[in-house]
Motif scaffolding. Structure first.
Motif, PDB file in Angstrom:
ATOM      1  N   ASP A   1      47.862   3.123 -23.236  1.00  0.00           N
ATOM      2  CA  ASP A   1      47.132   1.913 -22.539  1.00  0.00           C
ATOM      3  C   ASP A   1      45.631   2.106 -22.911  1.00  0.00           C
ATOM      4  O   ASP A   1      45.040   3.165 -22.966  1.00  0.00           O
ATOM      5  CB  ASP A   1      47.236   1.733 -21.271  1.00  0.00           C
ATOM      6  N   VAL A   2      44.911   1.011 -23.470  1.00  0.00           N
ATOM      7  CA  VAL A   2      43.456   0.905 -23.621  1.00  0.00           C
ATOM      8  C   VAL A   2      42.850   0.489 -22.284  1.00  0.00           C
ATOM      9  O   VAL A   2      42.906  -0.549 -21.933  1.00  0.00           O
ATOM     10  CB  VAL A   2      43.253  -0.139 -24.731  1.00  0.00           C
ATOM     11  N   ASN A   3      41.971   1.497 -21.860  1.00  0.00           N
ATOM     12  CA  ASN A   3      41.566   1.024 -20.539  1.00  0.00           C
ATOM     13  C   ASN A   3      40.372   0.333 -20.627  1.00  0.00           C
ATOM     14  O   ASN A   3      39.116   0.716 -20.568  1.00  0.00           O
ATOM     15  CB  ASN A   3      41.152   2.401 -19.585  1.00  0.00           C
ATOM     16  N   VAL A   4      40.432  -0.982 -20.718  1.00  0.00           N
ATOM     17  CA  VAL A   4      39.071  -1.930 -20.968  1.00  0.00           C
ATOM     18  C   VAL A   4      38.737  -2.429 -19.697  1.00  0.00           C
ATOM     19  O   VAL A   4      37.797  -3.137 -19.642  1.00  0.00           O
ATOM     20  CB  VAL A   4      39.597  -3.167 -21.905  1.00  0.00           C
ATOM     21  N   ASN A   5      39.245  -2.152 -18.539  1.00  0.00           N
ATOM     22  CA  ASN A   5      39.030  -2.575 -17.220  1.00  0.00           C
ATOM     23  C   ASN A   5      38.573  -1.545 -16.391  1.00  0.00           C
ATOM     24  O   ASN A   5      39.211  -0.622 -16.048  1.00  0.00           O
ATOM     25  CB  ASN A   5      39.949  -3.200 -16.491  1.00  0.00           C
TER      26      ASN A   5
ATOM     27  N   PRO B   1      43.100   0.508 -11.317  1.00  0.00           N
ATOM     28  CA  PRO B   1      43.595   1.382 -10.188  1.00  0.00           C
ATOM     29  C   PRO B   1      44.711   2.288 -10.721  1.00  0.00           C
ATOM     30  O   PRO B   1      45.108   3.179  -9.628  1.00  0.00           O
ATOM     31  CB  PRO B   1      44.063   0.394  -9.116  1.00  0.00           C
ATOM     32  N   VAL B   2      45.245   2.011 -11.802  1.00  0.00           N
ATOM     33  CA  VAL B   2      46.473   2.948 -12.242  1.00  0.00           C
ATOM     34  C   VAL B   2      46.659   3.659 -13.547  1.00  0.00           C
ATOM     35  O   VAL B   2      46.996   4.818 -13.416  1.00  0.00           O
ATOM     36  CB  VAL B   2      47.746   2.188 -12.002  1.00  0.00           C
ATOM     37  N   ILE B   3      45.607   3.094 -14.403  1.00  0.00           N
ATOM     38  CA  ILE B   3      45.570   3.875 -15.594  1.00  0.00           C
ATOM     39  C   ILE B   3      44.127   4.887 -15.634  1.00  0.00           C
ATOM     40  O   ILE B   3      44.322   5.796 -15.310  1.00  0.00           O
ATOM     41  CB  ILE B   3      45.652   2.955 -16.713  1.00  0.00           C
ATOM     42  N   GLY B   4      43.128   4.123 -15.884  1.00  0.00           N
ATOM     43  CA  GLY B   4      41.733   4.984 -15.602  1.00  0.00           C
ATOM     44  C   GLY B   4      41.829   6.031 -16.899  1.00  0.00           C
ATOM     45  O   GLY B   4      42.016   5.969 -17.816  1.00  0.00           O
TER      46      GLY B   4
ATOM     47  N   ALA C   1      55.323   6.761 -25.574  1.00  0.00           N
ATOM     48  CA  ALA C   1      54.171   5.975 -25.669  1.00  0.00           C
ATOM     49  C   ALA C   1      54.302   4.953 -24.481  1.00  0.00           C
ATOM     50  O   ALA C   1      55.336   4.392 -24.284  1.00  0.00           O
ATOM     51  CB  ALA C   1      54.014   5.219 -26.727  1.00  0.00           C
ATOM     52  N   LYS C   2      53.172   5.204 -23.510  1.00  0.00           N
ATOM     53  CA  LYS C   2      53.526   4.152 -22.485  1.00  0.00           C
ATOM     54  C   LYS C   2      52.086   3.476 -22.125  1.00  0.00           C
ATOM     55  O   LYS C   2      50.962   3.732 -22.421  1.00  0.00           O
ATOM     56  CB  LYS C   2      54.039   4.707 -20.982  1.00  0.00           C
ATOM     57  N   HIS C   3      52.100   2.043 -21.511  1.00  0.00           N
ATOM     58  CA  HIS C   3      53.472   1.288 -20.898  1.00  0.00           C
ATOM     59  C   HIS C   3      53.282   0.105 -21.782  1.00  0.00           C
ATOM     60  O   HIS C   3      52.414  -0.945 -21.482  1.00  0.00           O
ATOM     61  CB  HIS C   3      53.047   1.096 -19.527  1.00  0.00           C
TER      62      HIS C   3
ATOM     63  N   GLY D   1      46.111  -1.595 -19.860  1.00  0.00           N
ATOM     64  CA  GLY D   1      44.809  -1.087 -19.722  1.00  0.00           C
ATOM     65  C   GLY D   1      43.946  -1.992 -18.906  1.00  0.00           C
ATOM     66  O   GLY D   1      42.744  -1.796 -18.518  1.00  0.00           O
ATOM     67  N   ASP D   2      44.438  -3.430 -18.798  1.00  0.00           N
ATOM     68  CA  ASP D   2      43.557  -4.371 -18.078  1.00  0.00           C
ATOM     69  C   ASP D   2      44.050  -4.931 -16.962  1.00  0.00           C
ATOM     70  O   ASP D   2      44.281  -6.249 -16.779  1.00  0.00           O
ATOM     71  CB  ASP D   2      43.141  -5.729 -19.193  1.00  0.00           C
TER      72      ASP D   2
END
Length: 611
Positions: free
Chosen positions: A198-202, A206-209, A240-242, A247-248
């Protein structure tokens, strides 16, 4: 948790010497296997043809089970198994439901110590091979490292994804996965639910970061591919997930159903590159996301249950023919619309192969069995998924030899070359964001007497802690005098005024104060802790021990660093940077928006100081 900032600047920012660890040293070269041959496939098809329908349905499920032993768990674990699954132990679970895989959790008491894990794995394999149609099991876990780790010390703990993203070294990232994969394989765990693609653009995700490598799609893609190569060269299936990208989101899919508002073009540009890179690298498995993505499928169904997303995009557009595994079917994000009997059936119809951890196995297992018997799902469709699963088991050597040994554990798990590699990789991830007046590195003769204060979140089981104690101990070993003082109250990171006053009193007479923060929000009293310490006149060094965004809310610190996690290996690396034993070379893999105006970027991707 921080409040959700505007993403305009963040989306714009998102698009805008290595320790040698050989496969021979890890003892894992024998597990680096090639794709199954045509003869292998014919053999597997014959195996499938001998299975009963009940055995076929079982192969689709990956289930939790309580206990440290496959046959003789503690009485409390027997009670938990009987309550949740209707069986006493792992062996009975396998005999009754013919499950194709088992997932290990710390809270299920599966991962006490390396020898116990190896024995549990062997017991599970023995039970699998005792079935009417003998089939080895695929044992899995979530060993992302950083803030998510199910197997703790004495296994080697590596930096998490965002920390690795701060150095952006493909070689370091590959080595981290190679070491982790070798140790998992030695324990009998042959499928790891990592890397996070996941690309954490946000920043408010609250769950990826920090589980993500960062916010730049192409950079994330390079590191995802490196981890796929590292894990799978060590004999462990990477996941690979998810998919199609988590990410957003502003909602945690464990507790709700997130909505992704990206357009199809944004998905192609922001979310898709890491998954494409994983597929190109030969990824064994891809995990689905429990989220809505209207631009990819306008139906009101989570991606896990979406045929347009899993078959239309993942299978047909991206050309992926490996194993597709659901995220846990016990999560709220996939259970809100349909009952637990319909979810596994709809997931299979969407294109899934493995059904992970349903809340009530009997309900899910019988629902799939019924769907095949009444013709809703064709048996040949089930056979396609089973063949993919069995091919994966073949690639990972399970049909050749599913067992592990204590000797193999001892020469692989937590060995010195692995621990040295973890330390060296970690110290290249620490990121220096502020260094007013060149406070860092500290001078051991002039700034010897230190106070380490701040939040002490619970570390992933077996990864160490508490952070203030670990950091103080590391600094003492480097020649400083260091006192630890936690300002946490139970699981609450925000200190009370009483805790702040105690920290201020303890700072008197010290040469410097190091203060650890954890996910600082606009209203967090951690802000008061830092500013109150700064008002004492003692130099304050701030350490963000989870999300790097804390600096936007902090005032008064003369130096600030980001470690991206609070595990021991990353805190020891930060101590070496503070002491000048290592140079800070990490660069932000995500942009940090301003605390007072989240539309503006305070520190861009790639920012980082050194000395």
């Amino acid at each position: 948790m921080t409040s959700r900032p505007s993403r305009r600047a963040v989306l714009a920012g998102a698009t805008a010497a290595t320790a040698a660890v050989s496969l021979a040293a890890t003892g894992s070269a024998a597990h680096a296997l090639s794709t199954p041959s045509q003869a292998d496939r014919q053999r597997l098809r014959r195996l499938i043809s001998r299975m009963s329908l009940e055995e076929k349905v079982g192969q689709l499920f990956v289930m939790r089970v309580f206990g440290h032993s496959a046959t003789d768990p503690d009485p409390a674990d027997v009670a938990s198994n009987q309550k949740e699954i209707g069986v006493k132990n792992a062996a009975e679970l396998i005999a009754r439901y013919h499950v194709g895989g088992i997932i290990y959790f710390t809270w299920a008491h599966n991962t006490r110590d390396p020898h116990q894990i190896a024995d549990l794995s062997n017991g599970i394999q023995k039970a699998g091979l005792a079935q009417p149609t003998p089939v080895p099991l695929l044992i899995s876990t979530d060993q992302e490292h950083g803030i998510v780790a199910r197997v703790g010390a004495p296994a080697t703990l590596m930096p998490g994804a965002m920390a690795l993203g701060a150095h952006a070294s493909r070689e370091d990232t590959r080595i981290a996965a190679r070491v982790a994969g070798a140790e998992l394989a030695a324990l009998g765990i042959r499928q790891n639910y990592a890397p996070v693609a996941d690309v954490n653009v946000n920043p408010a995700n609250p769950v990826i970061g920090v589980r993500s490598f960062g916010a730049a799609p192409e950079a994330v893609a390079r590191l995802v591919a490196a981890q796929v190569e590292g894990y799978q060269s060590s004999g462990v299936a990477a996941t690979a997930k998810h998919f199609p990208g988590h990410g957003d989101t502003a909602v945690d899919s464990h507790y709700g159903l997130p909505l992704i508002t990206h357009s199809r073009e944004q998905w192609e540009r922001l979310d898709a590159p890491p998954f494409k890179a994983a597929i190109a690298a030969g990824i064994d498995s891809i995990m689905t996301a429990h989220l809505l993505f209207p631009a990819l499928d306008p139906a009101d169904d989570p991606a896990t249950l979406s045929r347009p997303i899993l078959t239309g995009i993942l299978r047909e557009k991206l050309g992926y023919d490996g194993v597709v595994v659901t995220d846990s079917l016990g999560m709220a994000g996939v259970r809100q619309k349909y009952g637990d009997d319909r979810v596994p059936v709809l997931a299979l119809k969407a294109g899934v192969d493995q059904l992970l951890n349903p809340p009530v196995l009997s309900v899910a297992w019988n629902a799939v069995l019924k769907a095949v018997r009444n013709g809703e799902i064709e048996e040949k469709r089930i056979d396609e998924s089973i063949l993919r699963i069995l091919e994966l088991k073949t690639r990972r050597g399970l049909f050749r030899d599913p067992y592990v040994t204590h000797k193999g554990v001892d020469r692989t798990v937590g060995i010195r070359p692995h621990l040295v590699a973890a330390d060296r990789v970690s110290e290249r991830t620490t990121t220096l964001l502020v260094n007013t007046g060149r406070l860092l590195p500290l001078n051991r003769r002039k700034q010897r007497n230190l106070l380490v204060v701040g939040v002490d979140p619970a570390a992933p089981s077996g990864t160490g802690g508490p952070p203030t104690t670990v950091l103080a101990k590391a600094l003492k070993e480097l020649g400083f005098t260091a006192t630890a003082l936690s300002t946490s109250t139970g699981s609450r990171p925000d200190p009370t005024q009483e805790k702040i006053d105690a920290a201020v009193a303890a700072a008197k007479g010290k040469d410097a104060v190091i203060v650890a923060t954890y996910n600082v929000s606009a209203k967090s009293s951690q802000r008061s802790l830092v500013s109150s310490l700064a008002e004492t006149g003692v130099p304050v060094i701030h350490l963000a021990i989870r999300n790097p965004y804390d600096i936007a809310r902090i005032t008064g610190a003369r130096a600030s660093l980001a470690t991206y996690s609070w595990t021991d290996v990353e805190l020891r690396a930060a101590a070496r940077v503070i002491a000048g034993r290592a140079r800070p070379v990490g660069k932000l893999p995500v942009p940090v928006p301003r605390g007072d105006d989240p539309d503006q970027v305070l520190y861009p991707i790639g920012y980082g100081l050194s000395y």
